[in-house]
Every structure is written in C-alpha cells, then in structure tokens.
Design a protein around this motif. Structure first.
Motif, PDB file in Angstrom:
ATOM      1  N   ARG A 153       0.841  -1.193   0.000  1.00 48.41           N
ATOM      2  CA  ARG A 153       0.000   0.000   0.000  1.00 48.41           C
ATOM      3  C   ARG A 153       0.880   1.248   0.000  1.00 48.41           C
ATOM      4  NH1 ARG A 153      -5.321   0.536   1.943  1.00 48.41           N
ATOM      5  NH2 ARG A 153      -5.124  -1.564   2.831  1.00 48.41           N
ATOM      6  N   PRO A 154       0.749   2.133  -1.000  1.00 45.56           N
ATOM      7  CA  PRO A 154       1.607   3.317  -1.054  1.00 45.56           C
ATOM      8  C   PRO A 154       1.167   4.375  -0.043  1.00 45.56           C
ATOM      9  CG  PRO A 154       0.043   3.353  -2.856  1.00 45.56           C
ATOM     10  CD  PRO A 154      -0.169   2.053  -2.141  1.00 45.56           C
ATOM     11  N   ALA A 155       2.102   5.283   0.262  1.00 48.52           N
ATOM     12  CA  ALA A 155       1.770   6.364   1.194  1.00 48.52           C
ATOM     13  C   ALA A 155       0.740   7.298   0.588  1.00 48.52           C
ATOM     14  CB  ALA A 155       3.040   7.130   1.557  1.00 48.52           C
ATOM     15  N   ASP A 156       0.855   7.564  -0.718  1.00 45.65           N
ATOM     16  CA  ASP A 156      -0.133   8.403  -1.398  1.00 45.65           C
ATOM     17  C   ASP A 156      -1.422   7.611  -1.597  1.00 45.65           C
ATOM     18  OD1 ASP A 156       1.752  10.389  -1.568  1.00 45.65           O
ATOM     19  OD2 ASP A 156       2.460   9.751  -3.546  1.00 45.65           O
ATOM     20  N   GLY A 157      -2.537   8.296  -1.531  1.00 44.66           N
ATOM     21  CA  GLY A 157      -3.819   7.623  -1.658  1.00 44.66           C
ATOM     22  C   GLY A 157      -4.016   6.996  -3.031  1.00 44.66           C
ATOM     23  N   VAL A 158      -4.427   5.752  -3.036  1.00 45.12           N
ATOM     24  CA  VAL A 158      -4.768   5.046  -4.274  1.00 45.12           C
ATOM     25  C   VAL A 158      -6.183   4.520  -4.132  1.00 45.12           C
ATOM     26  CG1 VAL A 158      -4.246   3.079  -5.750  1.00 45.12           C
ATOM     27  CG2 VAL A 158      -2.390   4.388  -4.750  1.00 45.12           C
ATOM     28  N   ARG A 159      -6.999   4.725  -5.142  1.00 42.49           N
ATOM     29  CA  ARG A 159      -8.406   4.355  -5.081  1.00 42.49           C
ATOM     30  C   ARG A 159      -8.698   3.180  -6.007  1.00 42.49           C
ATOM     31  NH1 ARG A 159     -10.097  10.000  -7.427  1.00 42.49           N
ATOM     32  NH2 ARG A 159      -8.639   9.111  -8.949  1.00 42.49           N
ATOM     33  N   PRO A 160      -9.683   2.348  -5.699  1.00 44.20           N
ATOM     34  CA  PRO A 160     -10.134   1.368  -6.680  1.00 44.20           C
ATOM     35  C   PRO A 160     -10.470   2.075  -7.997  1.00 44.20           C
ATOM     36  CG  PRO A 160     -11.141   0.919  -4.558  1.00 44.20           C
ATOM     37  CD  PRO A 160     -10.427   2.234  -4.424  1.00 44.20           C
ATOM     38  N   GLY A 161      -9.975   1.512  -9.088  1.00 42.89           N
ATOM     39  CA  GLY A 161     -10.159   2.145 -10.391  1.00 42.89           C
ATOM     40  C   GLY A 161      -8.922   2.875 -10.869  1.00 42.89           C
ATOM     41  N   ASP A 162      -8.008   3.220  -9.956  1.00 38.63           N
ATOM     42  CA  ASP A 162      -6.745   3.817 -10.359  1.00 38.63           C
ATOM     43  C   ASP A 162      -5.803   2.733 -10.886  1.00 38.63           C
ATOM     44  OD1 ASP A 162      -7.488   6.388  -9.683  1.00 38.63           O
ATOM     45  OD2 ASP A 162      -6.601   6.306  -7.679  1.00 38.63           O
ATOM     46  N   MET A 163      -4.738   3.159 -11.575  1.00 42.40           N
ATOM     47  CA  MET A 163      -3.735   2.253 -12.118  1.00 42.40           C
ATOM     48  C   MET A 163      -2.413   2.460 -11.389  1.00 42.40           C
ATOM     49  SD  MET A 163      -4.863   0.376 -14.734  1.00 42.40           S
ATOM     50  CE  MET A 163      -6.040   0.342 -16.099  1.00 42.40           C
ATOM     51  N   ARG A 215      -1.272   6.132 -11.398  1.00 51.79           N
ATOM     52  CA  ARG A 215      -2.025   6.926 -12.375  1.00 51.79           C
ATOM     53  C   ARG A 215      -3.467   7.035 -11.902  1.00 51.79           C
ATOM     54  NH1 ARG A 215      -4.696   5.642 -17.316  1.00 51.79           N
ATOM     55  NH2 ARG A 215      -3.827   3.508 -17.340  1.00 51.79           N
ATOM     56  N   ARG A 216      -3.841   8.224 -11.493  1.00 56.78           N
ATOM     57  CA  ARG A 216      -5.219   8.452 -11.076  1.00 56.78           C
ATOM     58  C   ARG A 216      -6.097   8.506 -12.325  1.00 56.78           C
ATOM     59  NH1 ARG A 216      -5.795  10.154  -5.752  1.00 56.78           N
ATOM     60  NH2 ARG A 216      -7.622  11.442  -6.150  1.00 56.78           N
ATOM     61  N   THR A 217      -7.266   7.879 -12.254  1.00 60.83           N
ATOM     62  CA  THR A 217      -8.106   7.720 -13.435  1.00 60.83           C
ATOM     63  C   THR A 217      -9.515   8.259 -13.193  1.00 60.83           C
ATOM     64  OG1 THR A 217      -8.966   5.554 -12.801  1.00 60.83           O
ATOM     65  CG2 THR A 217      -6.854   5.583 -13.975  1.00 60.83           C
ATOM     66  N   ARG A 218     -10.261   8.388 -14.290  1.00 59.12           N
ATOM     67  CA  ARG A 218     -11.678   8.746 -14.188  1.00 59.12           C
ATOM     68  C   ARG A 218     -12.446   7.687 -13.404  1.00 59.12           C
ATOM     69  NH1 ARG A 218     -14.378   7.973 -18.026  1.00 59.12           N
ATOM     70  NH2 ARG A 218     -12.995   6.601 -19.185  1.00 59.12           N
ATOM     71  N   ALA A 219     -11.985   6.438 -13.514  1.00 61.19           N
ATOM     72  CA  ALA A 219     -12.641   5.354 -12.783  1.00 61.19           C
ATOM     73  C   ALA A 219     -12.465   5.524 -11.283  1.00 61.19           C
ATOM     74  CB  ALA A 219     -12.079   4.005 -13.237  1.00 61.19           C
ATOM     75  N   GLY A 220     -11.272   5.948 -10.876  1.00 65.98           N
ATOM     76  CA  GLY A 220     -11.049   6.237  -9.463  1.00 65.98           C
ATOM     77  C   GLY A 220     -11.922   7.394  -9.003  1.00 65.98           C
ATOM     78  N   ASP A 221     -12.065   8.410  -9.854  1.00 66.86           N
ATOM     79  CA  ASP A 221     -12.964   9.534  -9.523  1.00 66.86           C
ATOM     80  C   ASP A 221     -14.398   9.027  -9.343  1.00 66.86           C
ATOM     81  OD1 ASP A 221     -10.762  11.182  -9.868  1.00 66.86           O
ATOM     82  OD2 ASP A 221     -11.341  11.813 -11.899  1.00 66.86           O
ATOM     83  N   ALA A 222     -14.822   8.101 -10.255  1.00 64.91           N
ATOM     84  CA  ALA A 222     -16.183   7.558 -10.173  1.00 64.91           C
ATOM     85  C   ALA A 222     -16.374   6.766  -8.887  1.00 64.91           C
ATOM     86  CB  ALA A 222     -16.458   6.677 -11.387  1.00 64.91           C
ATOM     87  N   TRP A 223     -15.352   6.001  -8.517  1.00 67.83           N
ATOM     88  CA  TRP A 223     -15.442   5.241  -7.256  1.00 67.83           C
ATOM     89  C   TRP A 223     -15.556   6.194  -6.077  1.00 67.83           C
ATOM     90  CZ3 TRP A 223     -12.508   5.236  -2.833  1.00 67.83           C
ATOM     91  CH2 TRP A 223     -12.790   4.224  -1.917  1.00 67.83           C
ATOM     92  N   GLU A 224     -14.804   7.285  -6.123  1.00 70.52           N
ATOM     93  CA  GLU A 224     -14.817   8.256  -5.023  1.00 70.52           C
ATOM     94  C   GLU A 224     -16.202   8.899  -4.899  1.00 70.52           C
ATOM     95  OE1 GLU A 224     -10.932  10.386  -3.624  1.00 70.52           O
ATOM     96  OE2 GLU A 224     -11.887  11.584  -5.197  1.00 70.52           O
ATOM     97  N   ARG A 225     -16.804   9.226  -6.033  1.00 70.50           N
ATOM     98  CA  ARG A 225     -18.148   9.814  -5.994  1.00 70.50           C
ATOM     99  C   ARG A 225     -19.158   8.818  -5.434  1.00 70.50           C
ATOM    100  NH1 ARG A 225     -16.539  11.690 -11.125  1.00 70.50           N
ATOM    101  NH2 ARG A 225     -17.721  10.016 -12.143  1.00 70.50           N
ATOM    102  N   ARG A 226     -19.049   7.566  -5.873  1.00 75.27           N
ATOM    103  CA  ARG A 226     -20.004   6.556  -5.428  1.00 75.27           C
ATOM    104  C   ARG A 226     -19.904   6.302  -3.932  1.00 75.27           C
ATOM    105  NH1 ARG A 226     -21.155   0.469  -7.703  1.00 75.27           N
ATOM    106  NH2 ARG A 226     -21.911   1.668  -9.480  1.00 75.27           N
ATOM    107  N   THR A 227     -18.705   6.351  -3.389  1.00 79.27           N
ATOM    108  CA  THR A 227     -18.504   6.022  -1.974  1.00 79.27           C
ATOM    109  C   THR A 227     -18.569   7.240  -1.061  1.00 79.27           C
ATOM    110  OG1 THR A 227     -16.105   6.113  -2.324  1.00 79.27           O
ATOM    111  CG2 THR A 227     -17.159   3.944  -2.436  1.00 79.27           C
ATOM    112  N   ALA A 228     -18.866   8.392  -1.633  1.00 80.68           N
ATOM    113  CA  ALA A 228     -18.997   9.579  -0.787  1.00 80.68           C
ATOM    114  C   ALA A 228     -20.094   9.369   0.249  1.00 80.68           C
ATOM    115  CB  ALA A 228     -19.291  10.808  -1.641  1.00 80.68           C
ATOM    116  N   THR A 229     -21.154   8.653  -0.143  1.00 82.53           N
ATOM    117  CA  THR A 229     -22.202   8.225   0.778  1.00 82.53           C
ATOM    118  C   THR A 229     -22.201   6.706   0.756  1.00 82.53           C
ATOM    119  OG1 THR A 229     -23.521  10.167   0.236  1.00 82.53           O
ATOM    120  CG2 THR A 229     -24.639   8.357   1.373  1.00 82.53           C
ATOM    121  N   PRO A 230     -21.496   6.041   1.684  1.00 88.91           N
ATOM    122  CA  PRO A 230     -21.310   4.594   1.617  1.00 88.91           C
ATOM    123  C   PRO A 230     -22.640   3.848   1.566  1.00 88.91           C
ATOM    124  CG  PRO A 230     -19.907   5.559   3.305  1.00 88.91           C
ATOM    125  CD  PRO A 230     -20.851   6.635   2.865  1.00 88.91           C
ATOM    126  N   ALA A 231     -22.686   2.832   0.687  1.00 93.19           N
ATOM    127  CA  ALA A 231     -23.865   1.960   0.583  1.00 93.19           C
ATOM    128  C   ALA A 231     -23.385   0.524   0.670  1.00 93.19           C
ATOM    129  CB  ALA A 231     -24.585   2.197  -0.739  1.00 93.19           C
TER     130      ALA A 231
END
Length: 493
Positions: free
Chosen positions: A415-425, A448-464
């Motif tokens: 796990r890197p020190a910088d934040g990595v999100r599902p959907g990133d490369m 590499r931060r991606t649009r997919a990581g952005d989408a995951w971040e938006r989806r999890t802003a309100t956890p379901a």
C-alpha cells in the motif's frame, strides 16, 4: 412512508451476477432501497443456478432458514428467480409455500410487478416465460463496480452439450445489435468505467442470428475505437467458434487484453464426442498455439470436467496430456455430477465416486504445478495493475492493496503512502509468485489516477453496503474452484 428494503442473493455464473445487477436496478427504480449489510430485508430475492448437483438442496435449505423470519415479520416477501426457478416452476411454491414470487430467466423485468401483485392478492405469483420478452440489457441496472462492468452481447446458447442444462433454461442464442452494445459501452465509459467484460453463454458465436460469422471480431475492433475504454475482456468462448479473425482482433486491438478463458472440458476425443463438443484435442491445441504465436504474453485458462460417464484411465491421461501441452495459467476443475434433464445423466458408464475423486486430485496437483511455474515467469516484470475493491481478503492485515494485471492475474502490492483508489492504475514490479497470485513487495513505481477512481470516489462519498455474491464462477486467475469439488462446468462455456 419508509421505503422497503431489499437483498439479492446470487448463485452461479457471471451471467447470473449481471442479472442480479439488473434485479437490483429494477427494485431501486421501483422505490426499494438496499438493506444494510447484516440487517433483515423486507424483500429477499434468490437468483438461482441449476448447474450444480446440490443446487436444489441449497435453495430449499436457505428458504427454510427464512421461513421463521417471514412468519415474524408481516409484509416480508421472498422471490426466487434464475435457472432453477425456470426448471422447477411450481415445485418451489409446493415445497416452500411461504415464497411469494417465482420468475424465470426470460422475465427478469417482471419482478417489481409480481411482488406488488403478490402483496395485493395475498398469494404466490408464478410467471415463467418460454422465450425472452425483452433483452435484459434494456432494464435498469445497479452495477456493483464503478470502474468495471459486465456487458451482455447475447443470451442463450445453440449448443447441445450432453452435460449442460443451461440451453434448455436460457433458450436459443439471441444476439444484441452491435450498435446497441457499443452504445451501452460508451455510456458506461462516460460514467467512469474503464474496463468491460463482454458476456455470452457462447460469446464468440456472436453474430450467428445476424448471419455474420465475423461479427465478434468486428465488435472487438469497434471496442478499440471507444475513447477512454482501457480494457476489454470476454467470456466464455467456445473452441468451435474460435476463428483466426478473433485471434487477429485480440492481437491488433490495443485495449483488448491478452487473456483467454476457453473451456476444454476433456482432452480425450472419445469424451469430447460423448459430450457433443464439436472439436477434438488437436484442434483445441492448435488454437492455443495460434493464440500464443500472435500474443506470446497471453494468459490462457480453461474449464475441465473429471469423471464424465464412460471416462477411462486412458481418457483421463489424454486430459492430463492436454493440460501439460497447453500450460494453462489457471484451470477451473470440476467433478462430474448428474443433472436431471441432461443426456449425460442417463448414460452408461457412470464413474465411481472414489475414482473421480482420485483423478480430480491428480489433475489439481498437475495444474497447481503448472500455474506456479507460469506465474514465476512474471517475476521481475513491471505490470500495470487496475486497483480493485475487495479482491484481497487479507489486504487489511498485510497493509497491501490488490488488483488485476492486463492478463487478469491477481496482484497484491504494498500500500503506497499516497492515496490510491479502486479504479486507479499502479505500475508495480513483481517480486514473488504463488500458484494463485503475484506479489509486489515494494511500493508502486508509478500511480495513475483515473476517471474510474474519480467515479469510485463519488459513489462512496455516501457509503452503501453491498450484499455481495455468495457463489459465482471464480474470476479468471485462480487455478481451481477449490470450494466446489462436486460441480459441473459453469454455464458460460
């Protein structure tokens, strides 16, 4: 009024998993909300599979566990759909009279109406159609991933494999128009998805009802022209329909991954004939040879049935020989089990259980050895990994993350020190290989931060919370279906 909650419990192959996304989408479109994990739901939907021998027992056992809860909660409803519902029809209500709705594989879209009708009329609703009323991909969908998506390009199957009951339950193959498939993919990419997996019971027979034998390779090439789509996969092809134009499309289309899951079922020509598999060992190995000539880095996996009726020691040795020659990265191996309604269930020469088990263990040991050797070839390579959510069960304890390499191998990395999100490369160097996964024991070389990581971040802003999938065909990359030693092959084969 408080919205009614729901839970969908899924059994079976990727097609069922995708159908469950549609069931969730339909229910939410009708005003239901997903039940928080661990809390009882007002509506419980079972999306069933009929491939496994003990599918019936599992379903009725689970229904039995819910009966007391339903008795204590007025208004609670239970629905049963999928392949087993299509097969058993009224039997389900007879054995479990507390079930409110039974629906089949061809009328998934009827669920909300059937639930409401059962509530108003206070009696079970059974609706089983014999043919598709609307292509499922037109239905609302609640996708489980923000970065990867299933896309069905066909439903049904025209094959007559003697061990498989699925064509009788899913019907004849029906293809979607290429424009509809590509429009769905473009919409998904616009929402942040960067990986799609094309689905079909016999995915590379796509085009059979359109009169175009090269429709599948053309579709792969068209996917390559969709801007923002980084990875394309497909499952499961049939060797009979695996033609050179598909190999060329895979090799020449940059975003089509060099990964192939192609069921073998048996290496014996005698058994393949008895299974009504319209290829033989030499044709199968010839396909493997041509794939590797065009894509030397391709990871190839398969399905194999052990103990099919009439299988002799010599037949089984031919399967072992084929496995040695093909050198699969992974193999999902199954002990044959009878499925009522299939020709194989009444064939002579049913193999004794102890013989099947012994052969199965020998096959597992051989494939484990090959998988480990094939994975060791990845040590020292730098791979770009699509970070996944929930792939690594021990990630929390090991301070690692997990994801999939281009060839779909499972990779665990520090796990890197910088934040990595599902959907990133992330780009990682492989330092260790196990039979079922690869390991990068140093921090990623690049993120590499991606649009997919952005989408995951938006989806999890309100956890379901997610209900998860209880049992499905394993993701390509794990060598064997360890938890299912008495299963027949999956339905997408």
């Amino acid at each position: 009024m408080t919205a009614r909650s729901y839970e969908v419990r899924t059994y079976g192959c990727q097609m069922n998993v995708h159908d469950s996304e549609r069931l969730s989408g339909l229910l939410e479109d009708a005003g239901y909300v997903r039940a928080p994990k661990g809390e009882p739901a007002d509506v419980v939907v079972f999306n069933t599979c009929a491939v496994r021998e003990n599918a019936d027992n599992k379903l009725y056992g689970n229904l039995g566990h819910l009966a007391p809860a339903k008795a204590e909660r007025p208004g609670m409803q239970i629905a049963v759909g999928g392949c087993l519902a299509q097969k058993d029809r009224d039997t389900i209500v007879r054995k479990a009279p507390w079930v409110d709705v039974v629906f089949g594989t061809h009328n998934v879209g009827s669920l909300p109406v059937l639930l409401e009708r059962a509530r108003v009329e206070q009696e079970a609703q059974v609706e089983i159609l014999e043919s598709l009323d609307v292509f499922p991909s037109t239905l609302p969908t609640r996708r489980e991933s923000a970065y990867a998506a299933w896309v069905a390009i066909s439903v049904g199957c025209n094959n007559t494999c003697t061990f498989c009951i699925v064509p009788a339950l899913r019907g004849k193959e029906k293809d979607r128009r290429p424009g509809d498939v590509l429009a769905e993919i473009e919409t998904l990419v616009g929402e942040g998805v960067i990986e799609v997996t094309l689905l079909g019971q016999n995915v590379n027979a796509y085009g059979s009802d359109m009169g175009d034998r090269e429709a599948f390779s053309k579709l792969l090439r068209s996917c390559g022209r969709i801007e923002g789509l980084e990875r394309v996969r497909f499952t499961s092809p049939h060797p009979r329909d695996f033609t050179d134009d598909v190999i060329a499309a895979m090799a020449e289309t940059p975003n089509v991954m060099h990964q192939l899951h192609m069921p073998l079922q048996s290496g014996s020509d005698t058994m393949l004939r008895a299974m009504r598999r319209s290829y033989r060992q030499d044709r199968y190995l010839g396909i493997i040879e041509r794939v590797r000539a065009a894509m030397p880095d391709a990871a190839i996996s398969t399905d194999i049935i052990v103990g099919f009726p009439g299988e002799t020691d010599e037949d089984f040795e031919q399967t072992l020989h084929t496995v040695r020659e093909a050198r699969f990265a992974a193999a999902f191996t199954f002990q044959y089990s009878k499925r009522p309604g299939t020709p194989a269930a009444t064939m002579d020469g049913q193999v004794p259980k102890e013989v099947v088990t012994e052969r199965y263990q020998r096959l597992l040991a051989l494939q484990e050895e090959i998988s480990w050797a094939e994975n060791r070839t990845q040590v020292g390579r730098t791979l770009e990994v699509l970070v996944a959510e929930g792939e690594g069960r021990k990630d929390h304890d090991t301070a690692r993350l997990s994801g999939r390499a281009p060839d779909n191998r499972l990779v665990h990395f520090e796990r890197p020190a910088d934040g990595v999100r599902p959907g990133d490369m992330v780009s990682v160097e492989i330092t260790y290989a196990a039979p079922h996964h690869l390991l990068a024991e140093r921090p990623p070389l690049a993120i590499r931060r991606t649009r997919a990581g952005d989408a995951w971040e938006r989806r999890t802003a309100t956890p379901a919370p997610s209900p998860g999938v209880l049992l499905g065909m394993p993701s390509v990359g794990a060598p064997v279906a360890v938890g299912a030693p008495t299963a027949t092959a999956g339905c997408c084969d």
